[in-house]
Motif scaffolding. Sequence first.
Motif, PDB file in Angstrom:
ATOM      1  N   ARG A 112      59.612 -42.469 -61.036  1.00  0.00           N
ATOM      2  CA  ARG A 112      60.436 -43.614 -60.651  1.00  0.00           C
ATOM      3  C   ARG A 112      59.622 -44.894 -60.541  1.00  0.00           C
ATOM      4  O   ARG A 112      60.106 -45.969 -60.860  1.00  0.00           O
ATOM      5  CB  ARG A 112      61.114 -43.351 -59.308  1.00  0.00           C
ATOM      6  N   ILE A 113      58.391 -44.776 -60.036  1.00  0.00           N
ATOM      7  CA  ILE A 113      57.526 -45.942 -59.861  1.00  0.00           C
ATOM      8  C   ILE A 113      56.151 -45.597 -60.411  1.00  0.00           C
ATOM      9  O   ILE A 113      55.626 -44.510 -60.142  1.00  0.00           O
ATOM     10  CB  ILE A 113      57.385 -46.331 -58.373  1.00  0.00           C
ATOM     11  N   ALA A 114      55.582 -46.529 -61.172  1.00  0.00           N
ATOM     12  CA  ALA A 114      54.209 -46.385 -61.656  1.00  0.00           C
ATOM     13  C   ALA A 114      53.427 -47.600 -61.176  1.00  0.00           C
ATOM     14  O   ALA A 114      53.785 -48.738 -61.482  1.00  0.00           O
ATOM     15  CB  ALA A 114      54.171 -46.296 -63.176  1.00  0.00           C
ATOM     16  N   ARG A 115      52.380 -47.340 -60.405  1.00  0.00           N
ATOM     17  CA  ARG A 115      51.473 -48.392 -59.944  1.00  0.00           C
ATOM     18  C   ARG A 115      50.125 -48.122 -60.601  1.00  0.00           C
ATOM     19  O   ARG A 115      49.561 -47.045 -60.432  1.00  0.00           O
ATOM     20  CB  ARG A 115      51.363 -48.348 -58.428  1.00  0.00           C
ATOM     21  N   VAL A 116      49.626 -49.082 -61.366  1.00  0.00           N
ATOM     22  CA  VAL A 116      48.398 -48.890 -62.142  1.00  0.00           C
ATOM     23  C   VAL A 116      47.409 -49.999 -61.797  1.00  0.00           C
ATOM     24  O   VAL A 116      47.766 -51.182 -61.806  1.00  0.00           O
ATOM     25  CB  VAL A 116      48.690 -48.892 -63.663  1.00  0.00           C
ATOM     26  N   THR A 117      46.167 -49.594 -61.523  1.00  0.00           N
ATOM     27  CA  THR A 117      45.081 -50.523 -61.277  1.00  0.00           C
ATOM     28  C   THR A 117      44.045 -50.361 -62.381  1.00  0.00           C
ATOM     29  O   THR A 117      43.670 -49.232 -62.706  1.00  0.00           O
ATOM     30  CB  THR A 117      44.419 -50.245 -59.912  1.00  0.00           C
ATOM     31  N   VAL A 118      43.621 -51.468 -62.969  1.00  0.00           N
ATOM     32  CA  VAL A 118      42.538 -51.463 -63.948  1.00  0.00           C
ATOM     33  C   VAL A 118      41.460 -52.396 -63.423  1.00  0.00           C
ATOM     34  O   VAL A 118      41.733 -53.571 -63.146  1.00  0.00           O
ATOM     35  CB  VAL A 118      43.015 -51.917 -65.349  1.00  0.00           C
ATOM     36  N   GLU A 119      40.256 -51.869 -63.283  1.00  0.00           N
ATOM     37  CA  GLU A 119      39.121 -52.644 -62.786  1.00  0.00           C
ATOM     38  C   GLU A 119      38.024 -52.712 -63.837  1.00  0.00           C
ATOM     39  O   GLU A 119      37.798 -51.740 -64.549  1.00  0.00           O
ATOM     40  CB  GLU A 119      38.528 -51.987 -61.541  1.00  0.00           C
ATOM     41  N   LYS A 120      37.358 -53.854 -63.874  1.00  0.00           N
ATOM     42  CA  LYS A 120      36.164 -54.033 -64.700  1.00  0.00           C
ATOM     43  C   LYS A 120      34.990 -54.241 -63.747  1.00  0.00           C
ATOM     44  O   LYS A 120      34.768 -55.349 -63.256  1.00  0.00           O
ATOM     45  CB  LYS A 120      36.333 -55.226 -65.636  1.00  0.00           C
TER      46      LYS A 120
END
Length: 139
Positions: A112-120
Motif C-alpha cells: 500500500r505504501i512504499a517509502r524509499v531512501t537513496v543516499e550517496k
Amino acid sequence: MDLGAERRLADAAQGLRHVFVRGLALDALIGVHRHERAARQPVRIGIDLAVEDDGARPMSRAPVGRDELARVVDYERVAAAARAIVAEGHVMLVETLAERIAEACLSDHRVRIARVTVEKPGALSDANSVGVTIERRRP
C-alpha cells in the motif's frame, strides 16, 4: 527512520505489516556531473513498505501462522528489484532512482505504501551522506 514513522507502516487496525530492507549497499552510475557518468559510486538504499496483512485484524478469517513465503512480500525479491534497477544504467538524480524503486515495489498489489531512501555517502566531503526519501501510495 523514527519509531513513529515505523508504527504508521505497521498497523493492526488497518491490517498492515512493515516489511523493510535497510542499508542496501550498491555501486551505481548516478549523478549529474561528468565524472559521475563514468564511474560507479556507492549508494545506500532503504526500503520501507506498508503491506496488507490479512492476519492482523482481530476478526480476520485468514489463517494465522501459515508459514508460507507466498503469503508475504519477500524482502529478498524487494532487494533484487532494487539491484536490477540500479544495474539498468546511469540515472542523473537520486530522486529518479528512488521513484523507480518505489514503483517496482508498488507493482505488488499487497503493497500500500512504499517509502524509499537513496543516499550517496561520498557526495560531499564534509557530510556523512546526502540523499532523498520519497513516499508513494497505492491510489
